[in-house]
Design an enzyme around this catalytic site. Structure first.
Site: not given
Ligand code: NAD
Ligand code: UFG
Length: 336
Positions: A125, A149, A153
């Site tokens: 991330s 968190y 990572k």
């Molecule tokens: P998500 O929660 O939708 O997907 C994660 C999946 O892993 C889920 O289906 C959950 O059921 C499964 N899971 C969790 N723990 C488990 C376990 N112990 N065993 C088996 N399955 C398990 O999340 P996502 O948004 O698809 O994110 C996927 C990956 O990308 C994560 O590692 C997250 O940290 C990373 N990531 C996500 C974002 C974002 O904004 N969505 C940003 C940066 C990084």
């Molecule tokens: N925001 C609002 N209102 C809300 C939610 C978000 O104003 O209800 C604003 C936040 O302050 C920020 C922007 O919208 O300025 C984006 O916020 P998000 O929560 O959508 O995303 P973040 O950038 O805070 O974080 C996301 C994921 C993290 C990841 C990161 C990587 O949640 O897990 O992007 O850049 F690590």
């Protein structure tokens, strides 16, 4: 190629699974315990792709679960999505995050090593960078995550790096996602948060569909164009495509590469609200609230490394993001 997806039923996993199947040349297995997803996502991927894949329901931290998956499926490569991702929860339950994300990943690498699988693509991330010392963030920007968190990572990245260095022919791609948003064009799969969304786009779409009353905008006095937070929103379809390229790269190369996955452009909260209003033809009521703890003003990626190494660049824009998110939301007003 034979690809194992941990967390394959999740938001990013399900879209990547669909792309791997649409590519037509892959044999795929999804491992998931559905702790943050629904089996319905996998059923829909099956329907959309019109092809079969294997599913294993279980916790990837259980050694017998991984052993049985590796023994039966024998993957060439793993895309490792599974884990927990809520920043706020990680402050309250750091040990849970270290167990799920860090210990789980160590067990996965151990199993890969025992079964001779040496290729991994990891969901990292942009949060590993922390407060920007300069923008755009490039992959050499110092790493200084500001919450448990983000530290999981960062630690997993380092563990993977050490593991790759210890193996003769291993390779890893650490994909540092910026802000994944949007949904598949079909509207059949999308982001389905189990609780009130933490993230901006799912929150806005639930306001638009009438599930939530109004958006809280966290701060309007940041040093940005309009005072609201600026982020690099990457369409899920582009993000899924980056994984396909990353797996190919891992199979053809040795060593460990961290690669940003973003568009290179920042969008403010107010710009996102306006774009979503246009896409949905609904008004998004909002109130300006105080800043959210831990938020940075601006975050966007330098994307040249992804172009150079993976031959990948984002193709979808903000209009695509809002259109597909709204399509998914209206077709599935209560999620899966
Ligand atoms: P998500 O929660 O939708 O997907 C994660 C999946 O892993 C889920 O289906 C959950 O059921 C499964 N899971 C969790 N723990 C488990 C376990 N112990 N065993 C088996 N399955 C398990 O999340 P996502 O948004 O698809 O994110 C996927 C990956 O990308 C994560 O590692 C997250 O940290 C990373 N990531 C996500 C974002 C974002 O904004 N969505 C940003 C940066 C990084
Ligand atoms: N925001 C609002 N209102 C809300 C939610 C978000 O104003 O209800 C604003 C936040 O302050 C920020 C922007 O919208 O300025 C984006 O916020 P998000 O929560 O959508 O995303 P973040 O950038 O805070 O974080 C996301 C994921 C993290 C990841 C990161 C990587 O949640 O897990 O992007 O850049 F690590």
């Amino acid at each position: 190629m034979r690809v194992l997806l941990t967390g394959g039923a999740g938001y990013i996993g399900s879209h990547t699974l669909l792309k791997l199947l649409q590519d037509g040349r892959n044999s795929v297995m999804a491992l998931d315990n559905f702790s943050n997803s629904s089996p319905e996502a996998l059923r829909r991927v099956q329907k959309l792709s019109n092809s079969n894949f294997e599913t294993h329901v279980g916790d990837y931290r259980e050694p017998n679960v991984l052993d049985s998956v590796f023994d039966s499926f024998r993957p060439d490569a793993v895309i490792h999505f599974a884990g927990l991702k809520a920043v706020g929860e990680s402050n309250e339950k750091p040990l849970l995050y270290y167990d799920q994300n860090v210990s789980g990943s160590i067990g996965l690498l151990d199993c890969m090593q025992r079964f001779g699988c040496k290729k991994i693509v990891f969901s990292s991330s942009a949060t590993v960078y922390g407060e920007a010392q300069y923008l755009p963030y490039d992959e050499d920007h110092p790493l200084n995550p500001t919450n448990p968190y983000g530290r999981t990572k960062y630690f997993i990245e380092e563990i993977i790096r050490d593991w790759v260095a210890s193996q003769s022919d291993a390779s890893a791609v650490l994909l540092r996602y910026f802000n994944p948003v949007g949904a598949d064009e079909s509207g059949e799969i999308g982001e389905d948060p189990r609780t009130i969304p933490n993230n901006l786009l799912p929150y806005i779409s639930q306001v638009a569909v009438g599930r939530l009353k109004e958006l809280s905008i966290f701060g309007n006095d940041y040093e940005t164009r309009d005072g609201t937070g600026e982020r690099d929103y990457i369409h899920i379809d582009d993000l899924a495509a980056a994984h396909i390229q990353a797996v190919k790269f891992a199979l053809d190369n040795r060593g460990c590469e961290a690669i940003n996955v973003g568009t290179g452009k920042g969008v403010t909260v107010l710009e996102m609200v306006k774009a979503f209003e246009e896409a949905s033809n609904r008004e998004i009521p909002f109130q300006i609230k105080g800043k959210r703890e831990g938020d940075v003003a601006r975050s966007f990626a330098k994307v040249t490394k992804a172009q150079k190494l993976l031959g990948w660049r984002a193709e979808k824009d903000l209009v695509d993001v809002c259109r597909t998110a709204w399509n998914w939301q209206t077709k599935n007003p209560s999620g899966y």
